[in-house]
Scaffold this active site. Structure first.
Site, mmCIF file in Angstrom:
data_model
loop_
_atom_site.group_PDB
_atom_site.id
_atom_site.type_symbol
_atom_site.label_atom_id
_atom_site.label_comp_id
_atom_site.label_asym_id
_atom_site.label_seq_id
_atom_site.Cartn_x
_atom_site.Cartn_y
_atom_site.Cartn_z
ATOM 1 N N CYS A 30 0.841 -1.133 -0.061
ATOM 2 C CA CYS A 30 0.053 -0.002 0.089
ATOM 3 C C CYS A 30 0.908 1.355 0.147
ATOM 4 O O CYS A 30 1.657 1.583 1.008
ATOM 5 C CB CYS A 30 -0.986 0.141 1.319
ATOM 6 S SG CYS A 30 -1.636 1.590 1.567
ATOM 7 N N LYS A 57 -11.005 -8.629 4.578
ATOM 8 C CA LYS A 57 -10.637 -7.795 5.765
ATOM 9 C C LYS A 57 -11.083 -8.675 6.977
ATOM 10 O O LYS A 57 -12.104 -9.293 7.135
ATOM 11 C CB LYS A 57 -11.280 -6.360 5.905
ATOM 12 C CG LYS A 57 -10.528 -5.289 4.846
ATOM 13 C CD LYS A 57 -11.539 -4.058 4.897
ATOM 14 C CE LYS A 57 -10.906 -2.997 4.015
ATOM 15 N NZ LYS A 57 -11.585 -1.609 4.107
ATOM 16 N N VAL A 70 -5.800 1.056 5.651
ATOM 17 C CA VAL A 70 -4.187 1.189 6.266
ATOM 18 C C VAL A 70 -3.601 2.312 5.396
ATOM 19 O O VAL A 70 -4.116 2.962 4.444
ATOM 20 C CB VAL A 70 -3.312 -0.027 5.769
ATOM 21 C CG1 VAL A 70 -3.787 -1.327 6.570
ATOM 22 C CG2 VAL A 70 -3.381 -0.410 4.550
ATOM 23 N N GLU A 82 -5.594 7.441 8.660
ATOM 24 C CA GLU A 82 -5.516 8.346 7.386
ATOM 25 C C GLU A 82 -4.033 8.684 7.547
ATOM 26 O O GLU A 82 -3.253 9.291 8.445
ATOM 27 C CB GLU A 82 -6.175 9.502 7.529
ATOM 28 C CG GLU A 82 -7.647 9.515 7.179
ATOM 29 C CD GLU A 82 -7.932 8.856 5.755
ATOM 30 O OE1 GLU A 82 -7.391 9.669 4.907
ATOM 31 O OE2 GLU A 82 -8.608 7.945 5.683
ATOM 32 N N SER A 83 -3.218 8.312 6.261
ATOM 33 C CA SER A 83 -1.621 8.680 6.292
ATOM 34 C C SER A 83 -1.320 10.136 6.565
ATOM 35 O O SER A 83 -0.263 10.002 7.467
ATOM 36 C CB SER A 83 -1.326 7.989 4.732
ATOM 37 O OG SER A 83 -2.130 9.119 3.994
HETATM 38 N N1 LIG Z 1 -6.978 8.501 2.485
HETATM 39 C C1 LIG Z 1 -6.371 7.046 3.047
HETATM 40 C C2 LIG Z 1 -6.263 6.177 1.758
HETATM 41 C C3 LIG Z 1 -6.070 4.823 2.204
HETATM 42 C C4 LIG Z 1 -5.938 3.788 1.736
HETATM 43 O O1 LIG Z 1 -7.041 3.711 0.540
HETATM 44 N N2 LIG Z 1 -5.398 2.550 1.828
HETATM 45 C C5 LIG Z 1 -6.024 1.402 1.100
HETATM 46 C C6 LIG Z 1 -4.855 0.517 0.609
HETATM 47 S S1 LIG Z 1 -3.788 1.062 -0.290
HETATM 48 C C7 LIG Z 1 -7.080 0.845 1.867
HETATM 49 O O2 LIG Z 1 -6.926 0.623 3.040
HETATM 50 N N3 LIG Z 1 -8.149 0.043 1.061
HETATM 51 C C8 LIG Z 1 -9.022 -0.674 1.674
HETATM 52 C C9 LIG Z 1 -10.286 -0.015 1.491
HETATM 53 O O3 LIG Z 1 -10.386 1.159 0.623
HETATM 54 O O4 LIG Z 1 -11.263 -0.432 1.987
HETATM 55 C C10 LIG Z 1 -5.104 7.477 3.586
HETATM 56 O O5 LIG Z 1 -4.584 8.382 3.185
HETATM 57 O O6 LIG Z 1 -4.735 6.899 4.630
#
Ligand SMILES: N[C@@H](CCC(=O)N[C@@H](CS)C(=O)NCC(=O)O)C(=O)O
Length: 246
Positions: A30, A57, A70, A82-83
């Site tokens: 990710c 999940k 994540v 949130e990153s």
């Molecule tokens: N806005 C979030 C995006 C994080 C994100 O989309 N991570 C993906 C993996 S790369 C995830 O967890 N996807 C699972 C989902 O969307 O349900 C951030 O900045 O943390």
């Protein structure tokens, strides 16, 4: 000892982290989690990792983060997700080199460039890699328009290689994961970033590759490519390359 392989639907939740231990709930491929790994490495913060499968999940993940995305941090009973929020939290709470500027206008500039990246660069970069023909050229032009804002900013920094100045800062780490993957995303010659158009950005990319924290966190490109192949085949394998691990 936490497993390297991803926790999936039906798994038992790992015990919460011990007091004082920082945990990153992550996914190996990710880019958003990669942002946080970079900040952890840049600041020299110790942490443990729990990988989760985002396609199947684990149920327990929703009770930690309602979005079940994540990166997610667990730290002394607190949860942060949130990153960009995680990265700011880490920068504020942990000692080490400060990654966010203190000066208000400087902080605002970094925030605005982040917004440009989020709106014009990151989505178009993903779209280029998934589109073809005329549509792909259109998306590539939109990507270049977004990147030109970053290029111009670097050009005004007189001799400083990074958005953070002499060393990478919060923005360098938040956009880096996609630049690390750019050769996988922009494969054909007609959608390559050219030196004549993006001299500053390409020099920045080279300087980032030299950083120890970037090298420590680097994706293994051959494993990443295999992961992408499993995704394209409709059966993403978050444990690819860990066949011999637990
Ligand atoms: N806005 C979030 C995006 C994080 C994100 O989309 N991570 C993906 C993996 S790369 C995830 O967890 N996807 C699972 C989902 O969307 O349900 C951030 O900045 O943390």
């Amino acid at each position: 000892m936490l497993p390297k392989k991803a926790f999936k639907t039906g798994s038992t939740a790992p015990d919460p982290p011990a007091p004082g231990v920082l945990r990153l709930i992550s996914s190996r491929f990710c880019p958003y989690a990669h942002r946080t790994r970079l900040v952890l490495a840049a600041k020299g913060i110790d942490y443990e990792t729990v990988n989760v499968c985002l396609y199947k999940k684990p149920e327990w993940f929703f009770s930690i983060n309602p979005l079940a995305k994540v990166p997610t941090l667990q730290h002394d009973g607190k949860v942060v997700y949130e990153s960009l929020v995680c990265n700011e939290y880490l920068d504020r709470v942990f000692p080490g080199r400060k990654l966010l500027p203190e000066e208000p206008l400087e902080k605002a500039r970094i925030g605005m460039l982040q917004a440009v990246w989020d709106a014009k660069c990151q989505p178009n970069l993903m779209k280029v890699s998934m589109s073809e023909g005329e549509e792909r050229q259109k998306v590539f032009d939109a990507l270049k328009e977004g990147l030109s804002f970053l290029e111009k900013h670097l050009a005004t920094q007189s001799g400083k290689s990074f958005f953070g100045g002499d060393q990478p800062g919060i923005l360098d780490y938040s956009i880096w994961p996609w630049f690390e993957l750019i050769d996988l995303l922009l494969t054909d010659d007609d959608v390559k970033l050219q030196e004549v158009e993006f001299p500053e950005l390409l020099a920045w990319r080279a300087a980032m590759f030299d950083r120890p924290e970037v090298q420590t966190c680097a994706f293994d490109m051959s494993v990443f490519a295999k992961y992408v192949a499993t995704m394209r085949a409709g059966n993403p394998d978050p444990d690819i390359g860990l066949e011999d691990s637990n």
